[in-house]
Enzyme design. Structure first.
Site, PDB file in Angstrom:
ATOM      1  CE  LYS A 205      -4.237  -1.804   0.476  1.00 30.60           C
ATOM      2  NZ  LYS A 205      -4.229  -2.892   1.438  1.00 30.60           N
TER       3      LYS A 205
ATOM      4  CD  GLU B 152     -10.260   3.872   0.797  1.00 26.27           C
ATOM      5  OE1 GLU B 152     -10.162   5.092   0.570  1.00 26.27           O
ATOM      6  OE2 GLU B 152      -9.542   3.019   0.254  1.00 26.27           O
TER       7      GLU B 152
ATOM      8  CB  SER C 111      -0.090  -8.301  -0.938  1.00 26.58           C
ATOM      9  OG  SER C 111      -0.901  -9.138  -0.136  1.00 26.58           O
TER      10      SER C 111
END
Ligand SMILES: *Cc1c(COP(=O)(O)O)cnc(C)c1O
Length: 403
Positions: free
Chosen positions: A94, A116, A382
């Site tokens: 991210k 969010e 990830s």
């Protein structure tokens, strides 16, 4: 071998085939236009590239390793590399996108940042870059996720972000997204909304995919140096909104010999009514500003999603995945909560790596694919599992067979 045009990229109108677009309220039109008219120019400018590349290298720790997982390879009788996004600063992919968008927001003169978050990884990444850049940060998070992901909530607060608990709906990611959009509508002038995945109105899906495409760019370079060719036979990634998969697929989209596999969360099972496998059970519709597949009833009400993994618990999917699904350029599998938990334990005990619960869905899909011994498989890991330890410990306590 290589397709001649970029048939899988977004077109000039913001669409992937019939999917994508920008279905937004009038009041957000100027903000979305401003982004759309500027994102490519800014991203392609030398000053942006220099700053972005420097932060990815020296702040995030890129390039992340491409690790040959020998024990896992032996188990599946093929060659499996793990792309170690779990080793990024803040523990997941991210941060690649959060850094890109904060640099963009800076250049657009925005002083207030909203986001969010589901698992809290995007919230932590956003709060981190806001601390770095000295910007005000407000993170919307469903109350259920706040409870599931306490360590990430603590991190965000420590980083100086305001975490707003959202109590509507299932109190998860979809509801947090609605609340963030509402905030943006009320502060359209000075606020940049950092969306955490390849979802939302155009240009977000394309912009986020480009920021995450560093993953596949590195895979190509790394594979060339370790196996002498840029392309693997398979690239596998989990799909929530679909950003880590979009980044891992990006530079392989036109290399048709590379099989692209996305893995969704089927929760308690595809037909259980408790699932988040959007492409498997969903139909086309509009959610959060774009046309894509979503889970909905016959009269268009969004169905509440469910997955044990907060980062995959979303009723939509990025429009690029809807398109890759329809064109069959990528295949999409699904994995249940239990299968994912077994994959967590397997990777932990075989390779000494505790994966994020999201990433474990990609790992669990390995047993659904018939690999050849000669195949080269790249699985995008990830994120790391620190944030999920409570879930893991509770699961182990109640499922003693999964020692
Ligand atoms: C958020 C998250 C995901 C899901 O988001 P995508 O946009 O589908 O990548 C997957 N893995 C981890 C570790 C995450 O934090």
């Amino acid at each position: 071998m290589t397709a001649t045009k970029n048939q899988f990229n977004v077109n000039e109108f913001g669409y992937y085939g019939q999917f994508g677009g920008a279905y937004i309220p009038e009041i957000l039109f100027n903000n979305v236009e401003e982004l759309k008219n500027n994102y490519l120019t800014i991203m392609n400018s030398q000053s942006f590239k220099t700053e972005f590349d420097d932060l990815l290298k020296n702040y995030v720790g890129r390039p992340t390793p491409l690790y040959l997982a020998k024990n896992l390879s032996k188990q599946f009788n093929t060659t499996i590399y793990l792309k170690r996004e779990d080793l990024n600063h803040t523990g997941a992919h991210k941060i690649n996108n959060a850094i890109g968008q904060i640099l963009l927001a800076n250049r657009l003169g925005k002083k207030r940042i909203i986001a969010e978050t589901g698992a809290g990884q995007h919230g932590v990444a956003t709060a981190t870059v806001c601390a770095l850049m000295g910007l005000e940060c407000i993170v919307y998070m469903g109350q259920a996720d706040i409870e599931r992901q306490a360590p990430n909530v603590a991190r965000m607060k420590m980083l100086g972000a305001k975490v707003v608990s959202v109590t509507s709906g299932t109190k998860t990611l979809k509801d947090a997204t609605n609340e963030a959009i509402r905030d943006w509508i009320n502060h359209a002038e000075d606020t940049h909304y950092i969306i955490g995945s390849v979802v939302g109105p155009h240009p977000y899906p394309d912009m986020v995919a480009r920021f995450q495409s560093v993953i596949s760019a590195e895979i190509k370079t790394q594979l060339l140096s370790c196996v002498g060719k840029q392309n693997p036979d398979y690239v596998i990634a989990c799909v929530g909104g679909g950003s880590n998969a979009a980044g891992a697929f990006y530079h392989f989209l036109n290399d048709l010999e590379v099989q692209l596999i996305g893995v969704e969360a089927s929760g308690k099972g595809i037909h259980s009514g408790h699932t988040a496998a959007t492409l498997t059970v969903g139909t086309p519709g509009i959610i959060h500003g774009s046309k894509t597949y979503l889970m909905q009833t016959n009269d268009g009400q969004i169905t509440e999603p469910y997955s044990i993994s907060a980062g995959l618990d979303y009723p939509g999917v990025g429009p690029v995945h809807a398109y890759l699904f329809e064109t069959k350029r990528a295949n999409y599998l699904s994995v249940t909560d239990d299968e994912a938990m077994h994959a967590v334990i397997n990777l932990t005990q075989k390779e000494g790596i505790i994966p994020a619960l999201e990433s474990a869905h990609a790992l669990a899909a390995l047993s659904q694919i018939n690999f050849k011994p000669s195949d080269t498989v790249v699985l995008n890991l990830s994120g790391r599992g620190d944030k999920d330890l409570t879930t893991y410990i509770n699961y182990l306590d109640t499922h003693t067979h999964a020692k």
